[in-house]
Design an enzyme around this catalytic site. Structure first.
Site, PDB file in Angstrom:
ATOM      1  N   LYS A  10       4.767  -4.148   6.599  1.00  0.00           N
ATOM      2  CA  LYS A  10       4.074  -3.778   7.845  1.00  0.00           C
ATOM      3  C   LYS A  10       2.620  -4.264   7.780  1.00  0.00           C
ATOM      4  CE  LYS A  10       2.677   0.148  10.642  1.00  0.00           C
ATOM      5  NZ  LYS A  10       2.727   1.577  10.910  1.00  0.00           N
ATOM      6  N   GLU A  30       2.680  -4.555  -4.392  1.00  0.00           N
ATOM      7  CA  GLU A  30       3.973  -4.949  -4.952  1.00  0.00           C
ATOM      8  C   GLU A  30       4.545  -6.147  -4.195  1.00  0.00           C
ATOM      9  OE1 GLU A  30       3.031  -1.903  -4.168  1.00  0.00           O
ATOM     10  OE2 GLU A  30       3.802  -0.411  -5.579  1.00  0.00           O
ATOM     11  N   GLY A  78       6.299   2.893   8.749  1.00  0.00           N
ATOM     12  CA  GLY A  78       7.075   2.138   7.751  1.00  0.00           C
ATOM     13  C   GLY A  78       8.468   2.712   7.535  1.00  0.00           C
ATOM     14  N   ARG A  79       8.548   4.030   7.392  1.00  0.00           N
ATOM     15  CA  ARG A  79       9.853   4.652   7.096  1.00  0.00           C
ATOM     16  C   ARG A  79      10.729   4.781   8.335  1.00  0.00           C
ATOM     17  NH1 ARG A  79       5.487   7.665   6.181  1.00  0.00           N
ATOM     18  NH2 ARG A  79       5.097   9.567   7.358  1.00  0.00           N
ATOM     19  N   GLU A 135       8.010  11.725   2.476  1.00  0.00           N
ATOM     20  CA  GLU A 135       6.754  11.075   2.884  1.00  0.00           C
ATOM     21  C   GLU A 135       6.296  11.626   4.242  1.00  0.00           C
ATOM     22  OE1 GLU A 135       6.078   6.636   3.714  1.00  0.00           O
ATOM     23  OE2 GLU A 135       5.481   6.741   1.626  1.00  0.00           O
ATOM     24  N   HIS A 169      30.813  14.964 -11.493  1.00  0.00           N
ATOM     25  CA  HIS A 169      30.951  14.838 -12.951  1.00  0.00           C
ATOM     26  C   HIS A 169      29.588  14.725 -13.612  1.00  0.00           C
ATOM     27  CE1 HIS A 169      35.304  14.467 -12.539  1.00  0.00           C
ATOM     28  NE2 HIS A 169      34.992  13.883 -11.389  1.00  0.00           N
ATOM     29  N   LYS A 206      -2.972   4.143  -5.425  1.00  0.00           N
ATOM     30  CA  LYS A 206      -3.169   2.704  -5.197  1.00  0.00           C
ATOM     31  C   LYS A 206      -4.564   2.281  -5.652  1.00  0.00           C
ATOM     32  CE  LYS A 206      -0.253   2.300  -1.043  1.00  0.00           C
ATOM     33  NZ  LYS A 206      -0.233   2.059   0.398  1.00  0.00           N
TER      34      LYS A 206
HETATM   35  O1  F6P Z   1       2.566   3.313   0.212  1.00  0.00           O
HETATM   36  C1  F6P Z   1       3.437   3.886   1.129  1.00  0.00           C
HETATM   37  C2  F6P Z   1       3.783   2.912   2.204  1.00  0.00           C
HETATM   38  O2  F6P Z   1       2.695   2.718   3.043  1.00  0.00           O
HETATM   39  C3  F6P Z   1       4.998   3.347   2.996  1.00  0.00           C
HETATM   40  O3  F6P Z   1       4.691   4.257   3.985  1.00  0.00           O
HETATM   41  C4  F6P Z   1       5.495   2.046   3.484  1.00  0.00           C
HETATM   42  O4  F6P Z   1       6.821   2.126   3.954  1.00  0.00           O
HETATM   43  C5  F6P Z   1       5.356   1.198   2.238  1.00  0.00           C
HETATM   44  O5  F6P Z   1       4.155   1.652   1.663  1.00  0.00           O
HETATM   45  C6  F6P Z   1       5.305  -0.277   2.446  1.00  0.00           C
HETATM   46  O6  F6P Z   1       4.234  -0.653   3.254  1.00  0.00           O
HETATM   47  P1  F6P Z   1       4.195  -2.082   3.898  1.00  0.00           P
HETATM   48  O7  F6P Z   1       5.372  -2.234   4.765  1.00  0.00           O
HETATM   49  O8  F6P Z   1       2.901  -2.123   4.677  1.00  0.00           O
HETATM   50  O9  F6P Z   1       4.196  -3.108   2.795  1.00  0.00           O
END
Ligand code: F6P
Length: 512
Positions: A196, A202, A253-254, A339, A370, A479
């Site tokens: 987003k 990452e 995002g979610r 979240e 199990h 972060k």
């Molecule tokens: O760090 C949490 C978050 O902002 C989530 O809410 C989001 O889904 C995820 O990181 C990834 O963010 P982005 O889509 O901006 O890379």
């Protein structure tokens, strides 16, 4: 007007009711006393039948919970979301993921943009599906830019294009990307960089490494082999990606798998099936918007969640999908609920004197039986379990599906009934609650409805608690600290660090 639950008149009445009838509630007696309990506590909703009757709740408690929701202004809050008001107050944003599945035929404004973005994404998905040279699609994204698409591509495996493999790389741990790259050829791979913000550590680290690998393999045509799914199209272009599919800051995002973040899903199942996914979610939106609280499944579930968390004091909920294709559903729901509602202050920043999000966890059945079902049956904590079963299998193997469904029913029954045994070890106390969701078959439409149901359920409990379910400030501190620690690998400075972090860093990176 939002009113926080603990300031309502229903709240102390619920507490009284819990002390008088809730604490000692016995499911077995409740079924004996009320032959209509199953009907009273079952609910039809689009694509889903839900049996809530094996929960520790009576009709009076549920009636009080509806009063609570009315006093809290849940309906007005819901309507404000669907009217596009900026209900994500801490970020000053509207919350309009529902618009992504609203059809958009005759709409205007954002609805037109949504339709255009959807059309261009589906057209691109069609091209990729038709391109036999692309055998592998690698989604690089994390959180909502990973969990939704990954879960849905797995869930809809029987609808999937058999000519393509799908990979999901989220972790900054290079073992994940390296493991995926090992099996790939640059000329046959499409990388989707899903973010987003297009700033997430990452994702950007993985995207840079993927591009380096692509070039080292002799890959030239970045335009053909990389696409970006983002609200930050400019940053994607600066990165060198020209195939960009945008969306908007009013999609959390979610809540984003319905947007261009859903491109891997669209490539996997095709345009018509992706539209069905949206249609299923839209049907649940309509149910949530129009049904009275008393027959509104997301409302009934969200209020049950409040009842369990704030009155029974249950701290977690187990998600048990009895369908192996739903294996990533618990992880997806973890982000959705924890979240969204894992907050300790209300929307105005005032500390809350009551509990909010439970811990969600789980695995597909029958595997969980199990592993941890021992604890669910005989442990010291009561954990409500949610069974998700599908009536029609998507395979032709005899016997399996009957056994699978028999096990789901038996577990719910065993949790409720228990089994007295004076010996101790063989005693099952029973009276352990569960909800049973039944889908006719696992299709794009039923998956869409199931996910929208959970989105709205989380909305309802968050609304009662008076919190902003659409921000996530709690992810920020880690972060910032990670950036600070990462630069110490080169600066070799321990200045200002606590002794524990400094001691660990010295062991990890001995030159320090
Ligand atoms: O760090 C949490 C978050 O902002 C989530 O809410 C989001 O889904 C995820 O990181 C990834 O963010 P982005 O889509 O901006 O890379």
């Amino acid at each position: 007007m939002r009113v926080r639950c603990d300031t309502t008149t229903a709240w102390p009445r619920l507490h009284r009711h819990f002390e008088q009838r809730g604490r000692g509630f016995d499911l077995r007696q409740a079924f004996t006393a009320d032959r209509a309990r199953f009907d009273a506590f079952s609910q039809e909703a689009p694509e889903i039948f839900a049996d809530l009757s094996k929960n520790l709740i009576d009709r009076e408690a549920e009636a009080l919970l509806f009063e609570l929701a009315r006093e809290c202004g849940v309906e007005a809050h819901r309507d404000a979301m669907f009217a596009g008001e900026r209900i994500n107050s801490t970020e000053g944003r509207a919350v309009k993921h529902w618009l992504l599945r609203a059809g958009g035929e005759a709409g205007e404004g954002d609805a037109v943009l949504v339709r255009q973005a959807l059309e261009s994404m589906l057209a691109y998905a069609g091209q990729v599906r038709a391109d036999a040279a692309i055998t592998d699609v690698v989604n690089i994204g994390i959180g909502g830019s990973d969990l939704g698409p990954q879960m849905a591509v797995a869930a809809l495996e029987t609808f999937r294009d058999p000519g393509k493999r799908f990979h999901f790389v989220s972790n900054v741990d290079g073992h994940e990307l390296a493991g995926v790259l090992r099996g790939l050829k640059a000329g046959n791979t499409l990388f989707l960089v899903a973010s987003k913000t297009f700033t997430t550590l990452e994702t950007m680290t993985n995207a840079r490494s993927a591009r380096r690998w692509f070039e080292e393999q002799g890959g030239r045509d970045v335009a053909r082999h990389f696409a970006a799914l983002t609200t930050n199209v400019e940053a994607a272009r600066d990165f060198g990606i020209t195939s960009t599919f945008g969306f908007w800051d009013w999609v959390g995002g979610r809540y984003s798998l319905w947007s261009t973040i859903g491109l891997p899903i669209a490539i996997a199942i095709g345009a018509a099936q992706f539209q069905d996914l949206l249609r299923g979610a839209n049907a649940m939106d309509a149910h949530f918007r129009s049904q009275p609280l008393e027959s509104n499944l997301p409302v009934r579930l969200g209020l049950l969640d409040v009842w369990y968390r704030n009155f029974h004091g249950f701290t977690s909920r187990c998600i048990a999908p009895y369908h192996s294709a739903l294996k990533r559903l618990p992880a997806y729901l973890q982000q959705l609920e924890m979240e969204s509602n894992g907050k300790r202050v209300d929307a105005q920043g005032q500390p809350l004197p009551f509990a909010t999000s439970p811990v969600l966890w789980g695995e597909p059945g029958t595997n969980g039986q199990h592993a941890y079902f021992q604890m669910l049956h005989q442990g010291t904590d009561t954990v409500p379990v949610e069974f998700i079963a599908v009536r029609q299998p998507a395979h032709a193997l005899p016997v399996h599906h009957e056994l699978l469904l028999a096990n789901a029913l038996a577990q719910a029954q065993a949790l409720m009934q228990g089994k007295p045994d004076p010996g101790g070890h063989r005693h099952f106390p029973g009276n352990r609650p569960s909800t049973f969701f039944l889908l006719e078959s696992l299709t794009p439409a039923s998956l869409g409805a199931l996910l929208a149901l959970h989105e709205h359920r989380v909305f309802v409990s968050g609304s009662v608690w008076g919190i902003d379910s659409f921000d996530q400030w709690g992810v920020e501190l880690g972060k910032v600290l990670a950036q600070d620690i990462a630069q110490r690998f080169t600066s070799l400075s321990l200045n200002g660090l606590d002794d524990s972090t400094a001691g660990l860093l010295r062991r990890i990176h001995p030159p320090i």
